[in-house]
Design a protein around this motif. Sequence first.
Motif, short mmCIF file in Angstrom:
data_model
loop_
_atom_site.label_atom_id
_atom_site.label_comp_id
_atom_site.label_asym_id
_atom_site.label_seq_id
_atom_site.Cartn_x
_atom_site.Cartn_y
_atom_site.Cartn_z
N LEU A 25 6.33 -38.99 31.92
CA LEU A 25 7.10 -38.85 29.77
C LEU A 25 7.75 -37.66 30.00
O LEU A 25 7.98 -37.12 30.62
CB LEU A 25 5.84 -37.99 29.65
CG LEU A 25 4.21 -39.02 29.24
CD1 LEU A 25 3.29 -38.16 28.39
CD2 LEU A 25 4.62 -40.81 28.45
N ARG A 26 8.80 -38.12 29.00
CA ARG A 26 10.17 -37.75 28.20
C ARG A 26 10.14 -37.50 27.58
O ARG A 26 9.59 -38.78 26.37
CB ARG A 26 11.29 -38.28 29.57
CG ARG A 26 10.88 -37.98 31.01
CD ARG A 26 11.33 -36.64 30.93
NE ARG A 26 11.39 -36.78 32.58
CZ ARG A 26 10.40 -36.46 33.67
NH1 ARG A 26 9.41 -36.60 32.73
NH2 ARG A 26 10.90 -36.46 34.91
N PRO A 27 11.47 -36.39 26.62
CA PRO A 27 11.55 -36.81 25.50
C PRO A 27 12.10 -37.89 24.78
O PRO A 27 13.00 -38.74 26.01
CB PRO A 27 11.89 -35.42 25.15
CG PRO A 27 11.59 -34.68 26.44
CD PRO A 27 11.50 -35.23 27.24
N PRO A 28 12.05 -39.03 24.30
CA PRO A 28 13.24 -39.70 23.62
C PRO A 28 15.01 -39.22 23.73
O PRO A 28 15.52 -40.20 24.04
CB PRO A 28 12.71 -39.56 22.59
CG PRO A 28 12.34 -38.46 21.74
CD PRO A 28 11.91 -37.85 22.85
N VAL A 29 15.29 -37.95 24.19
CA VAL A 29 16.33 -38.19 23.96
C VAL A 29 16.53 -36.66 25.10
O VAL A 29 15.50 -36.31 24.98
CB VAL A 29 17.63 -37.43 22.86
CG1 VAL A 29 17.55 -38.57 21.83
CG2 VAL A 29 16.10 -36.46 21.84
N GLY A 30 17.61 -37.04 25.68
CA GLY A 30 17.68 -35.50 26.74
C GLY A 30 17.83 -34.28 26.27
O GLY A 30 18.24 -34.33 25.30
N ILE A 31 17.68 -33.68 26.27
CA ILE A 31 17.75 -31.41 26.31
C ILE A 31 18.79 -31.14 27.21
O ILE A 31 18.15 -31.00 27.72
CB ILE A 31 16.04 -31.06 25.86
CG1 ILE A 31 15.30 -31.73 25.23
CG2 ILE A 31 16.53 -29.78 25.70
CD1 ILE A 31 13.85 -31.27 25.17
N GLU A 32 19.25 -31.07 26.64
CA GLU A 32 20.78 -30.73 27.63
C GLU A 32 20.58 -28.58 27.93
O GLU A 32 19.86 -28.21 26.95
CB GLU A 32 21.37 -30.60 26.34
CG GLU A 32 22.54 -31.40 26.28
CD GLU A 32 23.97 -31.36 24.97
OE1 GLU A 32 24.32 -30.32 24.82
OE2 GLU A 32 24.19 -32.15 24.74
N GLY A 33 21.17 -28.53 29.42
CA GLY A 33 20.40 -27.45 29.67
C GLY A 33 19.69 -27.59 30.51
O GLY A 33 19.20 -28.28 31.19
N GLU A 34 19.55 -26.28 31.94
CA GLU A 34 18.71 -26.50 32.88
C GLU A 34 17.49 -25.45 32.06
O GLU A 34 16.87 -25.00 33.70
CB GLU A 34 19.57 -25.85 33.86
CG GLU A 34 20.30 -27.24 34.57
CD GLU A 34 21.08 -27.01 35.65
OE1 GLU A 34 21.13 -25.51 36.61
OE2 GLU A 34 21.81 -27.48 36.11
N HIS A 35 17.58 -24.83 31.04
CA HIS A 35 16.14 -23.87 30.86
C HIS A 35 15.23 -24.45 30.82
O HIS A 35 15.09 -25.61 30.23
CB HIS A 35 16.74 -22.96 29.63
CG HIS A 35 16.89 -24.32 28.71
ND1 HIS A 35 18.14 -24.53 28.31
CD2 HIS A 35 16.60 -24.72 27.00
CE1 HIS A 35 18.24 -25.47 27.63
NE2 HIS A 35 16.76 -25.19 26.46
N ASP A 36 13.78 -23.72 30.79
CA ASP A 36 13.03 -23.90 30.89
C ASP A 36 12.47 -24.65 28.85
O ASP A 36 13.38 -23.92 28.23
CB ASP A 36 11.71 -23.15 31.02
CG ASP A 36 11.95 -23.26 32.11
OD1 ASP A 36 12.06 -23.38 32.96
OD2 ASP A 36 10.52 -21.88 33.26
N VAL A 37 11.83 -25.37 28.46
CA VAL A 37 10.88 -26.01 27.44
C VAL A 37 10.69 -26.87 27.21
O VAL A 37 9.40 -27.28 27.74
CB VAL A 37 12.81 -27.12 27.20
CG1 VAL A 37 12.13 -27.60 25.87
CG2 VAL A 37 14.01 -27.03 27.29
N VAL A 38 9.49 -25.94 26.13
CA VAL A 38 8.28 -26.64 25.58
C VAL A 38 8.94 -27.33 24.69
O VAL A 38 9.42 -26.99 23.18
CB VAL A 38 7.01 -25.66 25.29
CG1 VAL A 38 6.08 -26.30 25.03
CG2 VAL A 38 6.79 -24.79 26.76
#
Length: 339
Positions: free
Chosen positions: A165-178
């Motif tokens: 599973l992935r968000p519908p759009v990419g989240i820029e950066g390499e940092h951790d995300v929830v």
Amino acid sequence: MQIALYEPGLGYYANTSPKFGPMPVSGSDFITAPELSPLFGQALANQVAEALAATGSAEVWEFGAGSGALAAQLLRALGEKVRRYHIVDVSGTLRERQQAALAPWKDIVQWHDTLPAAISGAVVGNEVLDAMPVQLLARVNGDWYERGVALHGESFAWADRPTSLRPPVGIEGEHDVVTEVHPQARAFIATLAGCLRAGTGGAAFFIDYGFPEAEYYHPQRIGGTLVCHRAHQVDDNPLIDIGRKDITAHVDFTGVALAAQDEGLTVLGYTSQGRFLLNCGLADLMQAASLQERANAMKLLAEHEMGELFKVIGFAAGGAQGAEWAALGFAEGDRSHRL
């Protein structure tokens, strides 16, 4: 999240706690726009009346009717324009409150446990999409995981497992995300779209807090939007006091719009709650109101209150004027291009 909110007898929306109200002393956990000001429903009624005329119908459908306050406001304002008012609500305890609040209209209000095959008329949903269960995704050290719940001793804890599973759009950066994805909300909209297309003409309006996907999945929104409400306070831990507090996530309005369009609906518009209510005549209604009523109504409009965080999106399918008609609530300030 589904169990915590809706498990019969145990889930938050299945128990007998007050939930809706202006102050913690009432035992309530949060307040919604209809409880805050009756002018909310009166303004929305102008849009609903237009939708009924455009679709050639006299039926209104409300999803997640809460305390019944919005239904009462709409019924009072619309009068003979409504022949039948349908409520779809999965909570038996809330249905009892709604029946008490709507006793004056008992001959025209009808409750449903499930969706019918076809729906005609005007559909409204105030703070219903945010209460639909979401799936949590976590990007940790560049890898994506689905974040779920595990039993840890006698309590619950977060547990991650690898996922495609992935968000519908990419989240820029390499940092951790929830963050969250919303398959249930999108499925609901798709199902509703099918019901509306099967009817003789319909329009739907949803009011809720949320963002278009570019803002929802902004790289600075590293913690997602999932929060809990209890006694008019907010916390971010749904693993404690389960069933005793609301769990909610903001709405991805781009995902909602795409789900509707994919099933053949037309997007009538998308704008802030404040702009929508002004387009629907709230300013004129405030002029005839008392000072206290005006003060409460201002909270519906002010950007630092509900006016900007809450959005309104509208859809249409078929009807006397076709699917494409200029809806009153989006006459000025339409932000559909930002979806």
